[in-house]
Design an enzyme around this catalytic site. Structure first.
Site, PDB file in Angstrom:
ATOM      1  N   ASN A   9       0.878  -1.174   0.000  1.00 36.30           N
ATOM      2  CA  ASN A   9       0.000   0.000   0.000  1.00 36.30           C
ATOM      3  C   ASN A   9       0.914   1.223   0.000  1.00 36.30           C
ATOM      4  OD1 ASN A   9      -1.763   2.076   0.525  1.00 36.30           O
ATOM      5  ND2 ASN A   9      -2.271   1.419   2.611  1.00 36.30           N
ATOM      6  N   LYS A  11       0.181   4.242  -0.371  1.00 34.34           N
ATOM      7  CA  LYS A  11      -0.474   5.457   0.131  1.00 34.34           C
ATOM      8  C   LYS A  11      -0.206   6.613  -0.845  1.00 34.34           C
ATOM      9  CE  LYS A  11      -0.098   3.411   4.630  1.00 34.34           C
ATOM     10  NZ  LYS A  11      -0.013   3.509   6.070  1.00 34.34           N
ATOM     11  N   HIS A 101      -9.415   1.014   4.973  1.00 32.14           N
ATOM     12  CA  HIS A 101      -8.144   1.304   5.643  1.00 32.14           C
ATOM     13  C   HIS A 101      -8.376   2.304   6.781  1.00 32.14           C
ATOM     14  CE1 HIS A 101      -4.086   2.644   6.403  1.00 32.14           C
ATOM     15  NE2 HIS A 101      -3.678   1.544   5.813  1.00 32.14           N
ATOM     16  N   GLU A 103      -6.774   4.793   7.735  1.00 26.65           N
ATOM     17  CA  GLU A 103      -6.590   6.212   7.375  1.00 26.65           C
ATOM     18  C   GLU A 103      -7.847   6.754   6.693  1.00 26.65           C
ATOM     19  OE1 GLU A 103      -2.907   5.654   5.283  1.00 26.65           O
ATOM     20  OE2 GLU A 103      -1.942   5.166   7.183  1.00 26.65           O
ATOM     21  N   GLU A 172      -5.270  -4.952  10.516  1.00 26.00           N
ATOM     22  CA  GLU A 172      -4.253  -3.919  10.692  1.00 26.00           C
ATOM     23  C   GLU A 172      -4.522  -3.149  11.980  1.00 26.00           C
ATOM     24  OE1 GLU A 172      -2.331  -2.742   6.715  1.00 26.00           O
ATOM     25  OE2 GLU A 172      -4.077  -1.487   6.989  1.00 26.00           O
ATOM     26  N   GLY A 178       2.440   2.366  10.522  1.00 25.72           N
ATOM     27  CA  GLY A 178       3.372   3.479  10.350  1.00 25.72           C
ATOM     28  C   GLY A 178       4.088   3.888  11.625  1.00 25.72           C
ATOM     29  N   SER A 218       3.453  -2.053  10.164  1.00 27.56           N
ATOM     30  CA  SER A 218       4.906  -2.118  10.353  1.00 27.56           C
ATOM     31  C   SER A 218       5.512  -3.478  10.011  1.00 27.56           C
ATOM     32  CB  SER A 218       5.283  -1.691  11.783  1.00 27.56           C
ATOM     33  OG  SER A 218       4.913  -0.331  11.994  1.00 27.56           O
TER      34      SER A 218
HETATM   35  P1  PGA Z   1       2.910   0.355   7.492  1.00 29.06           P
HETATM   36  O1  PGA Z   1       1.474   0.573   6.845  1.00 29.06           O
HETATM   37  O2  PGA Z   1       3.457  -0.944   6.954  1.00 29.06           O
HETATM   38  O3  PGA Z   1       3.725   1.531   7.054  1.00 29.06           O
HETATM   39  O4  PGA Z   1       2.729   0.285   8.959  1.00 29.06           O
HETATM   40  C1  PGA Z   1       0.580  -0.504   6.665  1.00 29.06           C
HETATM   41  C2  PGA Z   1      -0.713  -0.025   6.068  1.00 29.06           C
HETATM   42  O5  PGA Z   1      -1.143   1.098   6.359  1.00 29.06           O
HETATM   43  O6  PGA Z   1      -1.347  -0.752   5.287  1.00 29.06           O
END
Ligand code: PGA
Length: 256
Positions: A9, A11, A101, A103, A172, A178, A218
């Site tokens: 992803n 983003k 997601h 976000e 997640e 992140g 992560s």
């Molecule tokens: P990250 O993001 O691996 O940077 O923690 C995962 C995601 O948001 O799908």
């Protein structure tokens, strides 16, 4: 046998040149890794780069390397300035769409009702869905993590069996996205097993066994092997580490 997936992803990151370099690097490495048919590698670029990324996948990898959009709209078409319909993603040969997601839930206030519509649009347009769920740190500490995830899954639990088979779930935990903090393999396995149990109750054991459940938050080369070793963890949804070809390839190697 259920599919294993490593999905990136991106983003809102990378430009066209960086995207090309990344996809080139990963695809070149993939040609030398023995991937069986049950494995999908998915690139999730920002929408404008979907056609570019799709066109860069060499023909030898077209069954293995696929692309995912990061969003689609809940309506089929109309006066929704700035939005992209699921049919348009399908039209440019997009394979998957990531929905739910954290976000999007946070910044765009996406709730179960809206997500249900988006999922329906995606499936009606032959896209496979990567549906994200996961609790916040507060919710984990309050002991309501299972209730939260169960509630989020109601957005997809009214799908027909046929439609549900086209859904991949990504667990997640919000506190791991992140942040550099990853769920422990035990924490991931515990939630994945719970999700699989819910699917078995809602649909059937057979459907639960065939549903791919990814872990996200992560994921890095250093923790991918121990995460993916769990019985109910079928791969990962990778943010930050999917932006560097060497890291993404190392994570892919952890699923093989
Ligand atoms: P990250 O993001 O691996 O940077 O923690 C995962 C995601 O948001 O799908």
């Amino acid at each position: 046998m259920r599919k294993k997936i490593v999905a990136g992803n991106w983003k809102m990151n990378l430009n066209a040149e960086e995207a090309s370099n990344l996809v080139n690097g990963v695809c070149t490495a993939l040609e030398n890794i023995k991937l069986d048919e049950s494995i999908h590698i998915v690139f999730g670029p920002p929408a404008p780069y979907l056609p570019l990324v799709k066109s860069m996948i060499p023909s030898i990898l077209t069954e293995t390397a696929l692309v995912a959009a990061q969003n689609c709209h809940s309506e089929p078409k109309g006066a929704y300035t700035g939005e992209v319909a699921a049919s348009m993603l399908s039209d440019i040969a997009c394979d998957y769409v990531i929905l739910g997601h954290s976000e999007r839930r946070k910044y765009f206030k996406e709730d179960n009702e809206l997500l249900n519509k988006k999922v329906q649009q995606a499936l009606a347009n032959d896209l496979e869905v990567i549906f994200c769920c996961g609790e916040s740190l507060e919710q984990r500490n309050a002991g309501v993590l299972f209730d939260v995830v169960k509630d989020q899954l109601t957005a997809i639990f009214d799908l027909s069996e046929e439609d549900f088979k086209k859904v991949v779930i990504a667990y997640e935990p919000v506190w791991a996205i992140g942040t550099g903090v990853t769920a422990s393999p035990e924490q991931a396995q515990e939630m994945h097993a719970y999700i699989r149990k819910l699917i078995a109750e809602q649909y059937s054991e057979a459907i639960a066994e065939n549903t791919t459940i990814l872990y996200g938050g992560s994921v890095k080369p250093a923790n991918a092997v121990e995460l993916f070793a769990n019985a109910d963890v079928d791969g990962g949804l990778v943010g930050g580490a999917s932006l560097k070809d060497a890291d993404f390839v190392d994570i892919i190697k952890a699923i093989v």
